[in-house]
Motif scaffolding. Structure first.
Motif, PDB file in Angstrom:
ATOM      1  N   SER A 115     -56.718 -52.420 -10.397  1.00  0.00           N
ATOM      2  CA  SER A 115     -57.187 -53.537 -11.223  1.00  0.00           C
ATOM      3  C   SER A 115     -58.133 -54.437 -10.440  1.00  0.00           C
ATOM      4  O   SER A 115     -58.110 -54.465  -9.209  1.00  0.00           O
ATOM      5  CB  SER A 115     -56.001 -54.331 -11.766  1.00  0.00           C
ATOM      6  N   ASP A 116     -58.990 -55.139 -11.199  1.00  0.00           N
ATOM      7  CA  ASP A 116     -60.013 -56.002 -10.613  1.00  0.00           C
ATOM      8  C   ASP A 116     -60.099 -57.250 -11.494  1.00  0.00           C
ATOM      9  O   ASP A 116     -60.909 -57.316 -12.413  1.00  0.00           O
ATOM     10  CB  ASP A 116     -61.348 -55.233 -10.597  1.00  0.00           C
ATOM     11  N   PRO A 117     -59.224 -58.241 -11.207  1.00  0.00           N
ATOM     12  CA  PRO A 117     -59.119 -59.405 -12.092  1.00  0.00           C
ATOM     13  C   PRO A 117     -60.455 -60.122 -12.313  1.00  0.00           C
ATOM     14  O   PRO A 117     -60.726 -60.575 -13.431  1.00  0.00           O
ATOM     15  CB  PRO A 117     -58.121 -60.323 -11.369  1.00  0.00           C
ATOM     16  N   GLY A 118     -61.289 -60.203 -11.272  1.00  0.00           N
ATOM     17  CA  GLY A 118     -62.591 -60.883 -11.401  1.00  0.00           C
ATOM     18  C   GLY A 118     -63.459 -60.205 -12.441  1.00  0.00           C
ATOM     19  O   GLY A 118     -64.068 -60.854 -13.297  1.00  0.00           O
ATOM     20  N   ARG A 119     -63.513 -58.881 -12.387  1.00  0.00           N
ATOM     21  CA  ARG A 119     -64.264 -58.086 -13.360  1.00  0.00           C
ATOM     22  C   ARG A 119     -63.681 -58.279 -14.768  1.00  0.00           C
ATOM     23  O   ARG A 119     -64.423 -58.474 -15.736  1.00  0.00           O
ATOM     24  CB  ARG A 119     -64.210 -56.618 -12.940  1.00  0.00           C
TER      25      ARG A 119
ATOM     26  N   ALA B  78     -64.586 -61.623 -16.377  1.00  0.00           N
ATOM     27  CA  ALA B  78     -66.002 -61.651 -16.787  1.00  0.00           C
ATOM     28  C   ALA B  78     -66.216 -60.802 -18.036  1.00  0.00           C
ATOM     29  O   ALA B  78     -66.946 -61.201 -18.958  1.00  0.00           O
ATOM     30  CB  ALA B  78     -66.878 -61.141 -15.640  1.00  0.00           C
ATOM     31  N   GLN B  79     -65.548 -59.638 -18.083  1.00  0.00           N
ATOM     32  CA  GLN B  79     -65.680 -58.729 -19.227  1.00  0.00           C
ATOM     33  C   GLN B  79     -65.188 -59.378 -20.521  1.00  0.00           C
ATOM     34  O   GLN B  79     -65.837 -59.275 -21.569  1.00  0.00           O
ATOM     35  CB  GLN B  79     -64.800 -57.500 -18.961  1.00  0.00           C
TER      36      GLN B  79
ATOM     37  N   ARG C  88     -67.558 -62.093 -21.725  1.00  0.00           N
ATOM     38  CA  ARG C  88     -68.769 -61.488 -22.307  1.00  0.00           C
ATOM     39  C   ARG C  88     -68.481 -60.936 -23.706  1.00  0.00           C
ATOM     40  O   ARG C  88     -69.274 -61.092 -24.633  1.00  0.00           O
ATOM     41  CB  ARG C  88     -69.274 -60.369 -21.395  1.00  0.00           C
ATOM     42  N   LEU C  89     -67.331 -60.287 -23.829  1.00  0.00           N
ATOM     43  CA  LEU C  89     -66.937 -59.677 -25.094  1.00  0.00           C
ATOM     44  C   LEU C  89     -66.808 -60.736 -26.192  1.00  0.00           C
ATOM     45  O   LEU C  89     -67.209 -60.498 -27.343  1.00  0.00           O
ATOM     46  CB  LEU C  89     -65.599 -58.969 -24.898  1.00  0.00           C
TER      47      LEU C  89
ATOM     48  N   ARG D  53     -68.455 -63.496 -26.375  1.00  0.00           N
ATOM     49  CA  ARG D  53     -69.802 -63.917 -26.757  1.00  0.00           C
ATOM     50  C   ARG D  53     -70.465 -62.860 -27.637  1.00  0.00           C
ATOM     51  O   ARG D  53     -71.045 -63.179 -28.680  1.00  0.00           O
ATOM     52  CB  ARG D  53     -70.637 -64.175 -25.488  1.00  0.00           C
ATOM     53  N   LEU D  54     -70.342 -61.581 -27.236  1.00  0.00           N
ATOM     54  CA  LEU D  54     -70.939 -60.488 -28.029  1.00  0.00           C
ATOM     55  C   LEU D  54     -70.316 -60.435 -29.431  1.00  0.00           C
ATOM     56  O   LEU D  54     -71.016 -60.194 -30.413  1.00  0.00           O
ATOM     57  CB  LEU D  54     -70.724 -59.139 -27.333  1.00  0.00           C
TER      58      LEU D  54
ATOM     59  N   ALA E 137     -61.822 -58.530 -30.963  1.00  0.00           N
ATOM     60  CA  ALA E 137     -62.617 -57.877 -29.913  1.00  0.00           C
ATOM     61  C   ALA E 137     -61.805 -57.769 -28.620  1.00  0.00           C
ATOM     62  O   ALA E 137     -61.846 -56.741 -27.938  1.00  0.00           O
ATOM     63  CB  ALA E 137     -63.909 -58.654 -29.669  1.00  0.00           C
TER      64      ALA E 137
ATOM     65  N   LYS F 261     -58.490 -57.763 -28.426  1.00  0.00           N
ATOM     66  CA  LYS F 261     -57.421 -56.788 -28.709  1.00  0.00           C
ATOM     67  C   LYS F 261     -57.967 -55.367 -28.545  1.00  0.00           C
ATOM     68  O   LYS F 261     -57.305 -54.475 -28.017  1.00  0.00           O
ATOM     69  CB  LYS F 261     -56.915 -56.974 -30.148  1.00  0.00           C
ATOM     70  N   PHE F 262     -59.202 -55.174 -29.025  1.00  0.00           N
ATOM     71  CA  PHE F 262     -59.858 -53.869 -28.946  1.00  0.00           C
ATOM     72  C   PHE F 262     -60.063 -53.456 -27.482  1.00  0.00           C
ATOM     73  O   PHE F 262     -59.755 -52.335 -27.094  1.00  0.00           O
ATOM     74  CB  PHE F 262     -61.199 -53.949 -29.693  1.00  0.00           C
ATOM     75  N   LEU F 263     -60.564 -54.415 -26.665  1.00  0.00           N
ATOM     76  CA  LEU F 263     -60.769 -54.110 -25.237  1.00  0.00           C
ATOM     77  C   LEU F 263     -59.440 -53.737 -24.584  1.00  0.00           C
ATOM     78  O   LEU F 263     -59.361 -52.764 -23.830  1.00  0.00           O
ATOM     79  CB  LEU F 263     -61.414 -55.297 -24.510  1.00  0.00           C
TER      80      LEU F 263
END
Lengths: 125, 125
Positions: free
Chosen positions: B71-75, B78-79, B82-83, B85-86, B97, B99-101
Motif C-alpha cells: 500500500s501507498d497511502p500518499g498515492r 491523491a487518487q 482526484r476522483l 474532482r473528476l 465514484a 465506492k467504485f475505486l
C-alpha cells in the motif's frame, strides 16, 4: 495559464507517494509511468460510467412514464451471459465481471427508486 | 458469415426482454435503442478494466521484485481527491465514484496477494 498549472499542482500531484524516499529512482520512474496510465484509464472509466447512468436514467424515466416493471429478468440473463463472454475475450475474471455489473446495477436501482418517487410526486400519486 | 450471425443470435439477443408482450412497440423500440448504448458502454468499461488490471499487475510485479510495500497511502489520498474532482466534472455522485475505486482496489489487492505468493514461491521464500 500559469494559474491553471498552479491549480493542477495543488489539486493533484501524479507523483504523490509515500514511497518516494525509500525507492530506487529508476524503479520510482517506472512506477509513476504505469500510474499515469492508471490515472488515464480511471478518467475514462468514470466518464463511461457517467454516460451509462445517463442511459439508465432515460430507461428509468421511460419505465416510470409507461408504468413498466423496474426489473426485466430476460434482459438481465442475456446481459450476464454476454458479460461473461466479453470478460473472457478481455482476459478478465468472469466472476469479477459479474460482480462489477451487480455493483453498477445496485446504483442504477437507487437512481430508479429516486426517479419513481419523483414521478409519483409529480403525478400527484 | 451466416455462421457468425447464427452464433451471435444464439449467444446474445440484444432484444431479450421479459417485457416484450406487454409493451407498446414504440416504447419497446426506444428502450432497445437505449439498451444498445448501454451494451456498447459495458463492452468499453470491461475492456478499460482489463487494461487497468494489466497496469496494476505490472505494479504488483514491480513491487514484489523490489520488495516495496503493497500500500501507498500518499498515492491513495491523491487518487481519491482526484476522483472526487473528476466525478463532479462528469456529474457523477462523488461518493459512488469513491465506492467504485474501492471496489476495484479490493480486486487489485486480491491480484497482488496472488503475485506476491507466486513471487515468494519462485524466489524459494
Amino acid at each position: 495559464m500559469s494559474e491553471t498549472t498552479h491549480e493542477r499542482s495543488t489539486e493533484y500531484d501524479p507523483s504523490a507517494s509515500s514511497l518516494s524516499g525509500e525507492v530506487d529512482p529508476a524503479v520510482m520512474q517506472e512506477l509513476l509511468l504505469i500510474r499515469s496510465s492508471i490515472d488515464n484509464i480511471d478518467a475514462a472509466l468514470l466518464n463511461m460510467l457517467a454516460e451509462r447512468f445517463k442511459c439508465t436514467q432515460r430507461v428509468g424515466w421511460l419505465k416510470a412514464r409507461h408504468q413498466l416493471p423496474a426489473s426485466d429478468p430476460g434482459r438481465e440473463t442475456a446481459q450476464i451471459a454476454r458479460l461473461h463472454r466479453l470478460a473472457e475475450e478481455a482476459h478478465l475474471d468472469p466472476v469479477f465481471a459479474e460482480k462489477f455489473l451487480n455493483f453498477i446495477i445496485d446504483e442504477v436501482i437507487r437512481h430508479h427508486e429516486a426517479i419513481s418517487e419523483t414521478h409519483a410526486a409529480e403525478s400527484g400519486l
